[in-house]
Scaffold this motif. Sequence first.
Motif, mmCIF file in Angstrom:
data_model
loop_
_atom_site.group_PDB
_atom_site.id
_atom_site.type_symbol
_atom_site.label_atom_id
_atom_site.label_comp_id
_atom_site.label_asym_id
_atom_site.label_seq_id
_atom_site.Cartn_x
_atom_site.Cartn_y
_atom_site.Cartn_z
ATOM 1 N N LEU A 1 -6.745 -65.824 -52.525
ATOM 2 C CA LEU A 1 -6.954 -66.109 -51.099
ATOM 3 C C LEU A 1 -7.431 -64.850 -50.365
ATOM 4 O O LEU A 1 -8.357 -64.905 -49.553
ATOM 5 N N GLY A 2 -6.792 -63.715 -50.663
ATOM 6 C CA GLY A 2 -7.175 -62.457 -50.029
ATOM 7 C C GLY A 2 -8.606 -62.077 -50.352
ATOM 8 O O GLY A 2 -9.365 -61.642 -49.481
ATOM 9 N N ILE A 3 -8.996 -62.236 -51.618
ATOM 10 C CA ILE A 3 -10.362 -61.911 -52.040
ATOM 11 C C ILE A 3 -11.371 -62.842 -51.367
ATOM 12 O O ILE A 3 -12.398 -62.387 -50.840
ATOM 13 N N PHE A 4 -11.080 -64.137 -51.374
ATOM 14 C CA PHE A 4 -12.001 -65.112 -50.766
ATOM 15 C C PHE A 4 -12.147 -64.859 -49.263
ATOM 16 O O PHE A 4 -13.236 -64.930 -48.707
ATOM 17 N N PHE A 5 -11.026 -64.560 -48.605
ATOM 18 C CA PHE A 5 -11.063 -64.297 -47.165
ATOM 19 C C PHE A 5 -11.896 -63.046 -46.863
ATOM 20 O O PHE A 5 -12.747 -63.048 -45.974
ATOM 21 N N GLY B 1 -22.193 -61.121 -52.850
ATOM 22 C CA GLY B 1 -21.235 -61.528 -51.828
ATOM 23 C C GLY B 1 -21.477 -62.896 -51.228
ATOM 24 O O GLY B 1 -20.770 -63.296 -50.290
ATOM 25 N N ASN B 2 -22.439 -63.646 -51.754
ATOM 26 C CA ASN B 2 -22.775 -64.960 -51.182
ATOM 27 C C ASN B 2 -21.792 -66.025 -51.659
ATOM 28 O O ASN B 2 -22.122 -66.895 -52.463
ATOM 29 N N ILE B 3 -20.575 -65.961 -51.143
ATOM 30 C CA ILE B 3 -19.507 -66.862 -51.593
ATOM 31 C C ILE B 3 -19.643 -68.272 -51.028
ATOM 32 O O ILE B 3 -19.097 -69.230 -51.576
ATOM 33 N N ASN B 4 -20.369 -68.437 -49.924
ATOM 34 C CA ASN B 4 -20.455 -69.753 -49.285
ATOM 35 C C ASN B 4 -21.522 -70.661 -49.890
ATOM 36 O O ASN B 4 -21.658 -71.809 -49.467
ATOM 37 N N GLU B 5 -22.262 -70.152 -50.865
ATOM 38 C CA GLU B 5 -23.142 -71.021 -51.644
ATOM 39 C C GLU B 5 -22.243 -71.871 -52.542
ATOM 40 O O GLU B 5 -21.446 -71.329 -53.324
ATOM 41 N N LYS C 1 -13.414 -72.895 -42.453
ATOM 42 C CA LYS C 1 -13.146 -74.329 -42.619
ATOM 43 C C LYS C 1 -12.743 -74.637 -44.064
ATOM 44 O O LYS C 1 -11.880 -75.486 -44.310
ATOM 45 N N VAL C 2 -13.382 -73.946 -45.001
ATOM 46 C CA VAL C 2 -13.052 -74.145 -46.419
ATOM 47 C C VAL C 2 -11.633 -73.640 -46.696
ATOM 48 O O VAL C 2 -10.861 -74.278 -47.413
#
Length: 372
Positions: free
Chosen positions: A174-178, A135-139, A185-186
């Motif tokens: 978009l739904g998955i990323f959110f 779940g570490n999407i912000n890397e 901000k991204v």
Amino acid sequence: MIEKFKINRKLLKELDVSVVISTIVILLFGALNIYSATHMKSGIYFLKFQIIWLFLGLAVMYIIVCFDYFMLKGFANIIYWSGVFLLILNDTVCKHTVNGASSWIKIGPVTLQPSEFAKLGIIIMLAKLLDDMEGNINEPKNFFKLAFYAAIPMLLVVIQPDMGMTMVYFFVVLGIFFAAGLDKKVIIGGLSSLVVLIAIVWNSPLMQAYWKERLVSFLNPELDELGSGMQLIQSKIGIGSGGIIGKGFLKGTQIAGQFIPESHTDFIFSVVGEEWGFLGAIFLLSLYGLMIYKFIKIAAESKDLFGRIICIGIISSFLFSIFQNIGMTIGIMPITGITLPLMSYGGSSVITTFMSIGLILNIGMRRKKINF
């Protein structure tokens, strides 16, 4: 071999029967409206095929719930790249154009829409990647990897060009990323960049003339009442004339007069509004609302990230498709080729919708450990 297609009774008790019933009721309601829209020209032809899709869909859904959904993680690459291959095939040697978009493959009398199947491939692939990433999407490395896999099929759909499915893909991602917790901000930066990209594409050769006509007709259909604006104007007349209780089954004058093009597919909600009225629309929306609520509940209770992300992707697809399709028939959204799930005529749409619902039911059935 037959034993593989039997569901254990303890697992069967976890099946959300209300979702299955809602699915069947919506499709049967859709079949009635499809018959109303087509019987004068085609008799029971479209009704017959929609019922066939119902039984095929139920069979596919049953097969899907028989196997543990986590097995899909091992096949995610095959599913994803098979979808990409079908899109490439569609964009090159197997083009079949419908309403300006070459998004179909024609096999004899049957037409298939690869983008519907590739949509599931994106959802499963992103779910696998996010599960592997914990779940570490912000890397940054992880984010760009996810964006890369999301972009490939999306670009292939843009080439077709299919504006409606492009929008569905975008809102699924978009739904998955959110839901995965991508930095706001991204997301804001991405949406801002999208606005700029749309402005560039609008003035480029990629922007098809019929896309522009549809967008302009959505904003002001009266500018071309007998051309690009006719479909929306006639749809609004039909829905508005339905009133509270509607004109009655097979009694819609706009539908009977064939004034609304694609009334059995993209504009099926116009049939609902005219013949079943406000109450019919509320009935349909209530069924959708129940399904979405159950989907969200299953996502929240999922035992792992892989299952949760699959649910979120399917929920995003459902929500946007319902909002976009109904919105375009009443003039609050641009006209695109997006079908209304389970209501619109079409084998590809019906089968992939049943596959999606089967996956969510599968995840719900296995949300907790079953002691055999």
